[in-house]
Design a protein around this motif. Structure first.
Motif, PDB file in Angstrom:
ATOM      1  N   ASN A 129      10.340  -4.053 -10.004  1.00  0.00           N
ATOM      2  CA  ASN A 129      10.361  -2.760  -9.328  1.00  0.00           C
ATOM      3  C   ASN A 129       8.970  -2.134  -9.320  1.00  0.00           C
ATOM      4  O   ASN A 129       8.203  -2.295 -10.271  1.00  0.00           O
ATOM      5  CB  ASN A 129      11.316  -1.799 -10.035  1.00  0.00           C
ATOM      6  CG  ASN A 129      12.747  -2.282 -10.017  1.00  0.00           C
ATOM      7  OD1 ASN A 129      13.235  -2.757  -8.993  1.00  0.00           O
ATOM      8  ND2 ASN A 129      13.417  -2.180 -11.158  1.00  0.00           N
ATOM      9  N   VAL A 130       8.663  -1.412  -8.254  1.00  0.00           N
ATOM     10  CA  VAL A 130       7.471  -0.570  -8.220  1.00  0.00           C
ATOM     11  C   VAL A 130       7.918   0.826  -8.674  1.00  0.00           C
ATOM     12  O   VAL A 130       8.504   1.584  -7.935  1.00  0.00           O
ATOM     13  CB  VAL A 130       6.851  -0.521  -6.807  1.00  0.00           C
ATOM     14  CG1 VAL A 130       5.618   0.392  -6.812  1.00  0.00           C
ATOM     15  CG2 VAL A 130       6.463  -1.917  -6.344  1.00  0.00           C
ATOM     16  N   GLY A 131       7.648   1.127  -9.942  1.00  0.00           N
ATOM     17  CA  GLY A 131       8.132   2.346 -10.561  1.00  0.00           C
ATOM     18  C   GLY A 131       9.201   1.987 -11.593  1.00  0.00           C
ATOM     19  O   GLY A 131       9.538   0.824 -11.756  1.00  0.00           O
ATOM     20  N   LYS A 132       9.667   2.973 -12.336  1.00  0.00           N
ATOM     21  CA  LYS A 132       9.383   4.391 -12.182  1.00  0.00           C
ATOM     22  C   LYS A 132       7.976   4.723 -12.670  1.00  0.00           C
ATOM     23  O   LYS A 132       7.298   3.873 -13.214  1.00  0.00           O
ATOM     24  CB  LYS A 132      10.424   5.210 -12.909  1.00  0.00           C
ATOM     25  CG  LYS A 132      11.844   5.002 -12.379  1.00  0.00           C
ATOM     26  CD  LYS A 132      12.850   5.842 -13.185  1.00  0.00           C
ATOM     27  CE  LYS A 132      14.264   5.631 -12.630  1.00  0.00           C
ATOM     28  NZ  LYS A 132      15.264   6.392 -13.416  1.00  0.00           N
ATOM     29  N   GLY A 133       7.628   6.011 -12.508  1.00  0.00           N
ATOM     30  CA  GLY A 133       6.266   6.406 -12.814  1.00  0.00           C
ATOM     31  C   GLY A 133       5.381   6.395 -11.596  1.00  0.00           C
ATOM     32  O   GLY A 133       4.167   6.218 -11.705  1.00  0.00           O
ATOM     33  N   VAL A 134       5.988   6.608 -10.432  1.00  0.00           N
ATOM     34  CA  VAL A 134       5.258   6.558  -9.162  1.00  0.00           C
ATOM     35  C   VAL A 134       5.522   7.829  -8.367  1.00  0.00           C
ATOM     36  O   VAL A 134       6.675   8.257  -8.233  1.00  0.00           O
ATOM     37  CB  VAL A 134       5.701   5.331  -8.328  1.00  0.00           C
ATOM     38  CG1 VAL A 134       5.208   5.447  -6.893  1.00  0.00           C
ATOM     39  CG2 VAL A 134       5.191   4.053  -8.953  1.00  0.00           C
ATOM     40  N   ILE A 135       4.474   8.433  -7.866  1.00  0.00           N
ATOM     41  CA  ILE A 135       4.603   9.396  -6.770  1.00  0.00           C
ATOM     42  C   ILE A 135       4.170   8.659  -5.509  1.00  0.00           C
ATOM     43  O   ILE A 135       3.049   8.153  -5.446  1.00  0.00           O
ATOM     44  CB  ILE A 135       3.749  10.651  -7.001  1.00  0.00           C
ATOM     45  CG1 ILE A 135       4.289  11.448  -8.199  1.00  0.00           C
ATOM     46  CG2 ILE A 135       3.735  11.534  -5.748  1.00  0.00           C
ATOM     47  CD1 ILE A 135       3.513  12.721  -8.506  1.00  0.00           C
ATOM     48  N   PRO A 136       5.045   8.559  -4.528  1.00  0.00           N
ATOM     49  CA  PRO A 136       4.695   7.797  -3.323  1.00  0.00           C
ATOM     50  C   PRO A 136       3.654   8.526  -2.472  1.00  0.00           C
ATOM     51  O   PRO A 136       3.266   9.663  -2.761  1.00  0.00           O
ATOM     52  CB  PRO A 136       6.025   7.697  -2.568  1.00  0.00           C
ATOM     53  CG  PRO A 136       7.072   8.202  -3.498  1.00  0.00           C
ATOM     54  CD  PRO A 136       6.393   9.107  -4.463  1.00  0.00           C
ATOM     55  N   ALA A 137       3.227   7.852  -1.408  1.00  0.00           N
ATOM     56  CA  ALA A 137       2.341   8.501  -0.437  1.00  0.00           C
ATOM     57  C   ALA A 137       2.986   9.776   0.090  1.00  0.00           C
ATOM     58  O   ALA A 137       2.295  10.755   0.388  1.00  0.00           O
ATOM     59  CB  ALA A 137       2.021   7.544   0.706  1.00  0.00           C
ATOM     60  N   GLN A 138       4.305   9.772   0.227  1.00  0.00           N
ATOM     61  CA  GLN A 138       5.042  11.001   0.529  1.00  0.00           C
ATOM     62  C   GLN A 138       5.202  11.746  -0.786  1.00  0.00           C
ATOM     63  O   GLN A 138       6.083  11.445  -1.586  1.00  0.00           O
ATOM     64  CB  GLN A 138       6.409  10.681   1.150  1.00  0.00           C
ATOM     65  CG  GLN A 138       7.174  11.916   1.588  1.00  0.00           C
ATOM     66  CD  GLN A 138       8.572  11.601   2.086  1.00  0.00           C
ATOM     67  OE1 GLN A 138       8.955  10.435   2.215  1.00  0.00           O
ATOM     68  NE2 GLN A 138       9.359  12.627   2.362  1.00  0.00           N
ATOM     69  N   GLU A 139       4.382  12.743  -1.020  1.00  0.00           N
ATOM     70  CA  GLU A 139       4.171  13.287  -2.353  1.00  0.00           C
ATOM     71  C   GLU A 139       5.220  14.304  -2.811  1.00  0.00           C
ATOM     72  O   GLU A 139       4.968  15.084  -3.721  1.00  0.00           O
ATOM     73  CB  GLU A 139       2.776  13.901  -2.441  1.00  0.00           C
ATOM     74  CG  GLU A 139       1.659  12.884  -2.270  1.00  0.00           C
ATOM     75  CD  GLU A 139       0.270  13.514  -2.318  1.00  0.00           C
ATOM     76  OE1 GLU A 139       0.187  14.739  -2.524  1.00  0.00           O
ATOM     77  OE2 GLU A 139      -0.717  12.781  -2.138  1.00  0.00           O
ATOM     78  N   VAL A 140       6.397  14.279  -2.238  1.00  0.00           N
ATOM     79  CA  VAL A 140       7.411  15.267  -2.604  1.00  0.00           C
ATOM     80  C   VAL A 140       8.316  14.787  -3.733  1.00  0.00           C
ATOM     81  O   VAL A 140       9.166  15.545  -4.215  1.00  0.00           O
ATOM     82  CB  VAL A 140       8.277  15.642  -1.376  1.00  0.00           C
ATOM     83  CG1 VAL A 140       7.437  16.310  -0.322  1.00  0.00           C
ATOM     84  CG2 VAL A 140       8.983  14.411  -0.805  1.00  0.00           C
ATOM     85  N   PHE A 141       8.147  13.546  -4.171  1.00  0.00           N
ATOM     86  CA  PHE A 141       9.042  12.964  -5.167  1.00  0.00           C
ATOM     87  C   PHE A 141       8.420  13.007  -6.562  1.00  0.00           C
ATOM     88  O   PHE A 141       7.210  12.887  -6.721  1.00  0.00           O
ATOM     89  CB  PHE A 141       9.384  11.521  -4.796  1.00  0.00           C
ATOM     90  CG  PHE A 141      10.131  11.393  -3.506  1.00  0.00           C
ATOM     91  CD1 PHE A 141      11.499  11.573  -3.460  1.00  0.00           C
ATOM     92  CD2 PHE A 141       9.460  11.106  -2.322  1.00  0.00           C
ATOM     93  CE1 PHE A 141      12.197  11.463  -2.271  1.00  0.00           C
ATOM     94  CE2 PHE A 141      10.143  10.996  -1.129  1.00  0.00           C
ATOM     95  CZ  PHE A 141      11.518  11.181  -1.092  1.00  0.00           C
ATOM     96  N   LYS A 142       9.262  13.125  -7.585  1.00  0.00           N
ATOM     97  CA  LYS A 142       8.810  13.181  -8.962  1.00  0.00           C
ATOM     98  C   LYS A 142       8.567  11.778  -9.503  1.00  0.00           C
ATOM     99  O   LYS A 142       9.384  10.872  -9.301  1.00  0.00           O
ATOM    100  CB  LYS A 142       9.841  13.901  -9.830  1.00  0.00           C
ATOM    101  CG  LYS A 142      10.014  15.376  -9.515  1.00  0.00           C
ATOM    102  CD  LYS A 142      11.039  16.012 -10.453  1.00  0.00           C
ATOM    103  CE  LYS A 142      11.199  17.500 -10.169  1.00  0.00           C
ATOM    104  NZ  LYS A 142      12.220  18.123 -11.065  1.00  0.00           N
ATOM    105  N   ALA A 143       7.471  11.647 -10.247  1.00  0.00           N
ATOM    106  CA  ALA A 143       7.125  10.337 -10.804  1.00  0.00           C
ATOM    107  C   ALA A 143       8.208   9.829 -11.749  1.00  0.00           C
ATOM    108  O   ALA A 143       8.520   8.625 -11.765  1.00  0.00           O
ATOM    109  CB  ALA A 143       5.789  10.429 -11.541  1.00  0.00           C
TER     110      ALA A 143
END
Length: 718
Positions: free
Chosen positions: A502-516
Motif C-alpha cells: 500500500n501507498v500509505g497510511k501516512g500520506v497526504i495526496p496531491a489533493q491536499e484535503v485528506f488527513k495523513a
C-alpha cells in the motif's frame, strides 16, 4: 470517370473539412510573426499588467514607466520585484532554535516505526516558535527597487495620476520593453533590457525633463518582510540593515547592502552624473546638467567582483536581442493562424507568453518558487512537487537543456534527502517538498506528508534520456533514479493480510484535503508509483545491471487503483469521494492517474472516462488551482476526447485566468502562478505531438476542420 469523381470529392472534402495537420508540416513557421503578434501593450497603470525582463536566474519587473517607479502602488498586483536565484537571507536565531524542535514521531501503520516529521506544532510555545523560525528562514530577498524620480513644474514629486498618454510595449522577440509617457505634456521614453549572462539591467532614458533636473533614478533597498509574501516594499525597520556607497565616480558606483544573514552589492554604471545617499537605504542618481538622455545600468551580485565598467544600454539590448532570437528559433513552435475555433488565438497567446515567462523566471539550477522571480510566496522557497509543472514542458518543447539545468538541485540536496529518509527509517532518498535551494527542510503539516514529488525526478530524467538516448545521461542520473526508487519501494507498506503493498497510511495526496493518518492508496500516487518503479527497472536494463528484486515485488503486489461504482476514487479510504462535498475540492488529482502519468497496466479506461465525466460535472472548480485545468485536459486527451480537453483548458474559472502579461492569476494572494503556465505548455505539446501510445497526428485536437495547425520540433510525452 471514377478517378475524376474521386478527385473532385477529395477536393471538396478538403474545402469543407480543412484538417491541415500533416499537410501543414512541410510549411515552415514564421516564428517571429507568431511571437510578435502577442507582444504585450499597456496604455494605463494597470497593476496586474506589470512586465518582466530577465535571464532565468534573475528578473526585474516594471510598471508602465519601464522601471520600478511606483512599487507601493503595484504591491498588491503583479509586484515590482527584483529577485535572483542566489539572493537569500536569514533572520538571527537569537533563541538558538534547533530543527529537532520541529519534529514529531509517527507510526502510521503500527509497525513499531519511529518516523520523525517536521510539522507545524501547536504546542509547547518554544516548539511553535522554532517551527515559525525554520519556516521563515531562509527567505528569498527582494534585492532592491530601481525606479524613476519624476517631478512636476511646481517641484512636487509626480504621482501615478501624473503619468499620462502611456504607450508601453514588450517586444517578445527581443525581450526589450519600450515605455513612452508624458508628465505635464513633456515626453519621456524609457527602454529596458536585461543582460543574459549576468544579473544586470540597463535602461536608456530620453526626455527634456532630464536637463530640467526633473528626472532622476533612485535605488531603494527594502527590508525582508519575513512573511508568506514579500512584495519588496517593506521600507520600515531602517535600523535593522545598513547600506553604504563603497566606491563612486562620475560614471559608476558600488553600493553594499548588509543584512543580518547576508550582504550583497549593487554596481551602477551611468552616463555622467552623481550618486547621493539621500535617505536611509535610498540612493539617487542625478544626471549631469545638460543631458537630454542617459544610460543607466545596475547589477546585483553576492560579491563585489564585477566585470568591467562602462556597460551601456546598447550592450544589454544587443545581448537580449541575440539571446531571445536564439531562444525563439530553437526548440518547438506552433502556429494556430487560420483556425476557425474562436479559442485558437487565445491559446496561442497563452502559449507564447508562457514560454516567455518560464524562460525568464524558471531557468535556474533549482526548482523555481511558484511565483518565480517576481515576489515571494511561501517565503520564496521552491516546492519540489511543483517541479514537474515548472520543468517538463521544456523537454517536450525541445529545450531539454533548460529542464536539465534545474535538476542540479537534486545533486546538491541528495545527502539531505537521504538524511530525511533515514530519519524516518527508510532506504534511499526522500525528496524534500519545501526547502531552500540547499535542501534545508521547512516545517509543514502538509508538505511533510506529500509523496507525489518523489517520482518527478524519475520522470524528468527519463525525458532527458529520451532526448538523446545517451548512455552518458543514464550514468549521470542513475544514482538519483535508483535512490529515489529505493525509497519508493521501501515506503510502500506490505499488508500481510491482503498480500499487497500500500501507498500509505501516512500520506497526504496531491489533493491536499485528506488527513495523513487516515489516507491510503490515493489513485494518482499509486499509478505514479507503479509507472516510476517500472521505469527505474528499465534504467537498470539499459545500463546492463540486474533488476532489483524488491522493486519487482512492489510492482507485482502494489495495490490496485481504488474504485467503486465504476469510478476511480480519490483514495481507497474515501469511498464517498463523489458524495462528500469536501472531497470534491482542491486538485482533482484522480485525473492525474491518466494524463500526467502514462497509462498503467492497472488502469481501466472506461472507469477513467466515467470518472472524468463525474469530476467535470460535480467538482467545485472554484476551489481549484491553475494546473488543474491542464491536468484535466491531459486526461481527456489520453481518453481520445479532444473537445473535452479544449473545454478543460478554457474553463471559465478565476484560477484559470491568464492576465494581459500572460501570468496565471489565482486570487488576491497569488496574483501569479507559474505552474499554470507550465501546465499549458506541457498540455499543448502533448495535444500536438501525442504520447507513446497515441496514434495519428495532433491527437489532442478535434479532427473537424476548426483547427489549422503548423507545428515544429515537439517531443512525444511518455
Amino acid at each position: 470517370m471514377k478517378k475524376k469523381f474521386c478527385f473532385i470529392f477529395i477536393a471538396l472534402a478538403s474545402i469543407v473539412y480543412p484538417v491541415l495537420s500533416k499537410a501543414q508540416q512541410g510549411t515552415k513557421i514564421d516564428r517571429e510573426s507568431v511571437v510578435k503578434r502577442h507582444n504585450v501593450s499597456n496604455q494605463t497603470m494597470d497593476t496586474l499588467a506589470s512586465l518582466t525582463v530577465g535571464n532565468g536566474t534573475f528578473a526585474y519587473t516594471v510598471d508602465a514607466t519601464g522601471m520600478q517607479t511606483f512599487p507601493v502602488y503595484y504591491k498588491n498586483g503583479v509586484s515590482l520585484g527584483t529577485q535572483s536565484e542566489w539572493g537569500w537571507d536569514s533572520f538571527p536565531n537569537t533563541e538558538n532554535y534547533k530543527f529537532e524542535e520541529t519534529l514529531k514521531s509517527y507510526d502510521f501503520n503500527n509497525e513499531g516505526r519511529d518516523a520523525k516529521y517536521s510539522i507545524q506544532l501547536k504546542e509547547p510555545e518554544r516548539n511553535v516558535l522554532a517551527v515559525n523560525y525554520f519556516r521563515e528562514n531562509k527567505h528569498r530577498l527582494q534585492l532592491g527597487n530601481v525606479g524613476l524620480e519624476l517631478y512636476l513644474k511646481n517641484g512636487q514629486r509626480a504621482t501615478v495620476n501624473n503619468i499620462q498618454q502611456i504607450k508601453q510595449q514588450l517586444d517578445l522577440w527581443t525581450g526589450i520593453i519600450t515605455s513612452e509617457f508624458r508628465i505635464e505634456g513633456e515626453p519621456v521614453v524609457v527602454k529596458t533590457a536585461s543582460h543574459q549572462g549576468s544579473d544586470r539591467i540597463a535602461v536608456h532614458v530620453v526626455s527634456p525633463l532630464i536637463a530640467a533636473q526633473r528626472l532622476k533614478v533612485f535605488v531603494h533597498y527594502p527590508y525582508p518582510s519575513g512573511k508568506f509574501l514579500d512584495e519588496g516594499t517593506n521600507y520600515g525597520q531602517v535600523d535593522s540593515h545598513s547600506t553604504s556607497i563603497v566606491s563612486e565616480s562620475t560614471r559608476s558606483a558600488v553600493i553594499n547592502h548588509q543584512l543580518q544573514g547576508t550582504d550583497y552589492f549593487t554596481k551602477l554604471d551611468y552616463s555622467q552624473g552623481t550618486i547621493k545617499n539621500t535617505d536611509p537605504h535610498y540612493f539617487v542618481y542625478q544626471p549631469a546638467a545638460g543631458l537630454q538622455e542617459f544610460d543607466f545600468s545596475f547589477a546585483f551580485a553576492a560579491t563585489d567582483k564585477f566585470d568591467h565598467d562602462g556597460h551601456s544600454y546598447s550592450d544589454a539590448a544587443r545581448e537580449s536581442t541575440a539571446s531571445w532570437k536564439n531562444f525563439w528559433e530553437s526548440g518547438a513552435a506552433v502556429d494556430f493562424a487560420g483556425s476557425t475555433d474562436p479559442r485558437a488565438n487565445e491559446l496561442e497567446r497563452r502559449v507564447v507568453l508562457s514560454q516567455y515567462l518560464t524562460k525568464v523566471q524558471c531557468g535556474g539550477s533549482n526548482p523555481p518558487q511558484e511565483t518565480g522571480l517576481t515576489f515571494n510566496s511561501w517565503y520564496g522557497k521552491p516546492h519540489t512537487e511543483m517541479h514537474w509543472w515548472h520543468a517538463v514542458h521544456f523537454a517536450l518543447w525541445g529545450r531539454t537543456e533548460i529542464m536539465e539545468k534545474t535538476l542540479d538541485y537534486y545533486f546538491r540536496t541528495f545527502e539531505k534527502a537521504r538524511e530525511l529518509a533515514k530519519r524516518q527509517g527508510y532506504q534511499g532518498v526522500r525528496w524534500i517538498k519545501m526547502s531552500d535551494n540547499e535542501g534545508n527542510e521547512s516545517p509543514s503539516s502538509v508538505a511533510a506528508f506529500l509523496v507525489w514529488q518523489q517520482p518527478h525526478i524519475i520522470y524528468m530524467t527519463e525525458l532527458a534520456y529520451r532526448d538523446k538516448k545517451s548512455l552518458a545521461v543514464l550514468k549521470k542520473y542513475k544514482d538519483l533514479v535508483f535512490a529515489t526508487a529505493d525509497f519508493m519501494a521501501d515506503f510502500a507498506h506490505y499488508d500481510k493480510v491482503t498480500g499487497r503493498y500500500n501507498v500509505g497510511k501516512g500520506v497526504i495526496p496531491a489533493q491536499e484535503v485528506f488527513k495523513a493518518s487516515e489516507t491510503m492508496n490515493p489513485t494518482y500516487e499509486v499509478a505514479y508509483w507503479d509507472w516510476a518503479l517500472r521505469v527505474a527497472q528499465e534504467w537498470k536494463g539499459r545500463l546492463g545491471e540486474p533488476r532489483v528484486a524488491k522493486w519487482d515485488q512492489v510492482i507485482e503486489k502494489l495495490a490496485p487503483l481504488p474504485s467503486k461504482d465504476n469510478l476511480y476514487l480519490a483514495t481507497e479510504t474515501a469511498p464517498d469521494s463523489y458524495t462528500y462535498e469536501r472531497w470534491m475540492t482542491d486538485h482533482p488529482a484522480v485525473l492525474g492517474a491518466l494524463g500526467m502519468v502514462p497509462e498503467s497496466p492497472k488502469l481501466n479506461k472506461e472507469l477513467m472516462k466515467n470518472t472524468l465525466d463525474v469530476v467535470l460535472k460535480k467538482w467545485h472548480w472554484e476551489k481549484t488551482w491553475g494546473w488543474d485545468f491542464p491536468m484535466t485536459a491531459m486526461n481527456a486527451a489520453r481518453l481520445n476526447l479532444p473537445n473535452k480537453a479544449l473545454d478543460a483548458l478554457f474553463m471559465n474559472i478565476q484560477t484559470n485566468t491568464y492576465l494581459k502579461n500572460g501570468h496565471n492569476y489565482q486570487d488576491g494572494r497569488l496574483r501569479i502562478y507559474l505552474p499554470g503556465n507550465g501546465g499549458v505548455l506541457t498540455t499543448v505539446a502533448m495535444m500536438l505531438e501525442g504520447w507513446d501510445a497515441s496514434t495519428g497526428d495532433l491527437p489532442g485536437f478535434p479532427n473537424d476542420g476548426s483547427w489549422v495547425i503548423k507545428k515544429e520540433g515537439f517531443k512525444k510525452m511518455p
